[in-house]
Scaffold this active site. Structure first.
Site, mmCIF file in Angstrom:
data_model
loop_
_atom_site.group_PDB
_atom_site.id
_atom_site.type_symbol
_atom_site.label_atom_id
_atom_site.label_comp_id
_atom_site.label_asym_id
_atom_site.label_seq_id
_atom_site.Cartn_x
_atom_site.Cartn_y
_atom_site.Cartn_z
ATOM 1 N N SER A 1 -32.345 -3.536 -59.272
ATOM 2 C CA SER A 1 -32.136 -3.856 -60.685
ATOM 3 C C SER A 1 -33.226 -3.139 -61.432
ATOM 4 C CB SER A 1 -32.256 -5.355 -60.966
ATOM 5 O OG SER A 1 -32.348 -5.550 -62.373
ATOM 6 N N TYR B 1 -36.241 -13.440 -62.401
ATOM 7 C CA TYR B 1 -35.297 -12.498 -61.793
ATOM 8 C C TYR B 1 -36.028 -11.215 -61.372
ATOM 9 C CZ TYR B 1 -31.133 -9.536 -61.274
ATOM 10 O OH TYR B 1 -30.161 -8.702 -60.796
#
Ligand code: ZN
Length: 686
Positions: A571, A584
């Site tokens: 990511s 996250y």
């Protein structure tokens, strides 16, 4: 064996096909062809064929006498009228006057005599059907018949058993010579109900579809009854180790041993897919003390050669705790197999004038004492076919040995069949896809990116397994891909669940080559105030989840010894934190480092590790609600949020899938991070 003929079903077939303008003859031909095709004790995978002689209008509307014969290599169980191409009968019959007929010439004459120019190639046994006079002819490689004719005195047993109801044709390779010989033998005694082809199979015939079919059933039943009489017990069991290693430990080693380095591309392997079978009958066979004799005696019918090769690979029994010994022995067995195959090829190619090109010397069937049998192929479908035929051979050889001694055709006869161009044509000539023979596991396979990735890998030729904690989502995504895709329930936060899921993948395909570690979920929270539980939960999934999956995959890849490819959905958060997105981004940053650690630690084993940094892909993770929240956090509109990148383009799950595929194919790239974010200079890695 019972007749499957039902008057009302036969009539229904006539009525149904009549609506498409199909004649009664052809409708009934389709009906009984399917009856035969659905019984695996009669035919398997394109083996066997049927025909009907009738009349039909050609393209000019003129009625001509034709032979409608099953297409070469096609499946009888699902045949349709178009699968029984019509060939002008008079032309075929004229060929009987010839002394010899080359294969290429037969194929050209056949194609030029088809009523429909686009029809499939007729069966390689077309001339046998044409030269016999009967309206309906059925041909099978019925198990019971083979158990009786695959004997040194098979002809004598048949003569006694059938008492004049059949004539016996000595073994001749299928094709023109066999067709002439069979017709001559038939004409010497024209009242027979069928012909038994020594070491090959059986033909029955009749004036109606029912008569030909029911003669097949009756004659095969007699053979089945004969096999139940005066049986001796087979086989005497060999001494085996106490603890046999489980399938998921054995398969990757066997698969690795049966893989070959691609001699054109450094780092590339030609892998096989495995299909495993075990049953009391199979175990009785592979555990036999005399396995080396009866398993190596040759094929049960010549048609099996192209799918199974002439003999299977036999390994030692795999002993739990002694897998290094098994690995060495398996590799040695595959080397011996290859040398034996090459010597066999050289011997018979010299006899054939040196014009043949050697096929790969790898086994298509492997017998593992204590465990079972494997079919091998470049796809799951091919592996399944090889396993089906091997399982069928186990039954036939067991019955043959129970009443006598199994004997096949000669090695030279097997070579002539294996290298017969008309047989090889059954396998097709389509170019292989880039990931043919590769096994790819995708975690989070039920999600948007996982499903798109699995689809892209399957389209590139890989066998795919979709792992997801939502079993139904994985099953739906697998269903959309096709029958061979496997859906497995897997919670990557649970080590036991990961272990079980990989064991299932190995049981289904034989190993693992590519892993796309994609499962993930997002948590938010301002880092100074976020609950520690939230952070731990996110690490459990977004870091440890990847580590568990990679670890399980590496264990299998090392057992195979043929490298591998680990791909991680990281990511852009790993390098470019978004506000309130620490829970996250932090584990994702650790996962980015994990990728590099795998690249460093396993490069020497040929295992590559790469990552994709995607951003803002509409998915189960980036839901509409989530998009609303994140755009608000960034202070931009939702539209600008999704295409707020240098290129001004929204990134899709398919874009991410293509990036993973690209990384899987780049054999010289490891430790790489590919961005799929439309351009985000703040998230650029260097
Ligand atoms: Zn045949």
């Amino acid at each position: 064996m019972k007749s499957g003929w039902v008057d009302s079903e036969a009539q229904a077939a006539i009525d149904r096909y009549a609506r498409d303008g199909i004649s009664r003859d052809l409708a009934l031909r389709v009906y009984t062809t399917r009856l035969i095709g659905r019984d695996p004790k009669l035919v398997l995978h394109g083996g066997g064929n049927t025909s009907v002689k009738t009349t039909m209008a050609d393209l000019l509307g003129e009625e001509v006498a034709v032979l409608c014969v099953k297409g070469s290599g096609s499946d009888m169980a699902a045949v349709e009228p178009a699968g029984l191409p019509a060939v002008r009968l008079d032309r075929l019959r004229k060929l009987r006057a010839r002394a010899a007929l080359a294969d290429e010439e037969l194929v050209r004459i056949q194609r030029a005599s088809l009523l429909e120019p686009a029809a499939p190639n007729p069966s390689v046994e077309i001339l046998l059907h044409a030269f016999l006079p009967h309206k309906f002819i059925d041909h099978t490689h019925a198990n019971a018949i083979l158990s009786i004719v695959d004997q040194p005195d098979g002809e004598a047993i048949c003569a006694g058993l059938y008492d004049g109801r059949v004539s016996i044709v000595p073994y001749v390779m299928p094709g023109f010579a066999l067709a002439k010989r069979a017709a001559d033998i038939y004409e010497a005694k024209p009242d027979v109900e069928g012909l038994i082809l020594h070491k090959h199979g059986i033909f029955t015939f009749g004036e109606s579809a029912r008569e030909a079919y029911e003669r097949m059933i009756a004659l095969v039943t007699l053979a089945e009854e004969r096999l139940q009489k005066n049986r001796k017990a087979v086989f005497v069991t060999a001494q085996l180790p106490q603890a046999i290693a489980p399938l998921d430990a054995v398969a990757p080693i066997l698969r690795g041993a049966c893989s070959r380095k691609d001699d054109k591309i450094e780092g590339a392997w030609r892998h096989m897919i495995l299909d495993f079978r075990a049953s009391p009958a199979i175990l009785n066979f592979v555990n036999g003390a005399d396995l080396a004799r009866y398993s190596q005696a040759g094929v049960v019918t010549p048609d099996h050669t192209i799918r199974t090769k002439n003999w299977p690979l036999v390994t030692v029994a795999p002993e739990r705790e002694r897998m290094d010994d098994f690995k060495r022995a398996a590799q040695a067995a595959v080397t011996d197999f290859g040398e034996r195959y090459q010597a066999y090829f050289a011997r018979h190619n010299a006899r054939a004038g040196g014009i043949k090109r050697a096929l790969d010397p790898l086994p298509r069937v492997a017998l593992v004492p204590g465990l079972g049998l494997f079919g091998l192929g470049r796809s799951k479908e091919d592996a399944k076919i090889a396993a089906d035929l091997a399982q069928c051979a186990v039954e036939i050889i067991t019955d043959a040995e129970a009443i006598g001694r199994f004997e096949s055709i000669s090695e030279a006869e097997m070579f002539d069949m294996e290298y017969w161009p008309l047989e090889q044509a059954k396998l097709g000539t389509a170019a292989e896809k880039p990931l043919a023979g590769e096994i790819a596991v995708i975690t989070g396979g039920g999600g948007t990116i996982g499903a798109a990735t699995a689809k892209a890998f399957a389209a590139a030729g890989a066998e795919v397994a979709l792992l997801d904690c939502d079993e139904r989502a994985a099953a739906n995504a697998a269903k959309a891909i096709g029958t061979a895709a496997l859906a497995v329930k897997c919670d990557v936060t649970d080590a036991a669940s990961v272990g079980e899921a990989f064991a299932r993948v190995v049981a289904a395909f034989g190993g693992v080559d590519i892993v796309v570690s994609n499962a993930g979920a997002a948590w938010q929270g301002r880092i100074g105030e976020v609950d520690e539980d939230v952070l731990r939960k996110s690490f459990e999934l977004n870091f440890y989840g990847h580590q568990r999956v990679a670890q399980a995959a590496v264990k299998i890849m090392l057992a195979q010894g043929t490298g591998g490819c680990l791909l991680f959905n990281v990511s852009k958060q790993a390098v470019n934190p978004g506000p309130n997105f620490g829970p996250y981004g932090l584990p994702k940053a650790a996962t980015l480092f994990l990728v590099r650690q795998y690249a460093v630690d396993y490069g020497a084993d040929g295992i590559r590790a790469n990552a994709v940094n995607a951003d803002r892909v509409r998915s189960g993770l980036l839901t509409d609600t989530f998009i609303a929240e994140r755009s608000k956090a960034r202070g931009v509109s939702e539209k600008d949020y999704l295409s707020g990148n240098l290129l001004g383009r929204e990134v899709t799950a398919d874009d991410v899938a293509q990036a993973f595929l690209h990384q899987a194919l780049e054999l010289k790239t490891t430790g790489d991070v590919t961005t799929v974010d439309g351009g985000n200079i703040a998230a650029a890695l260097r």
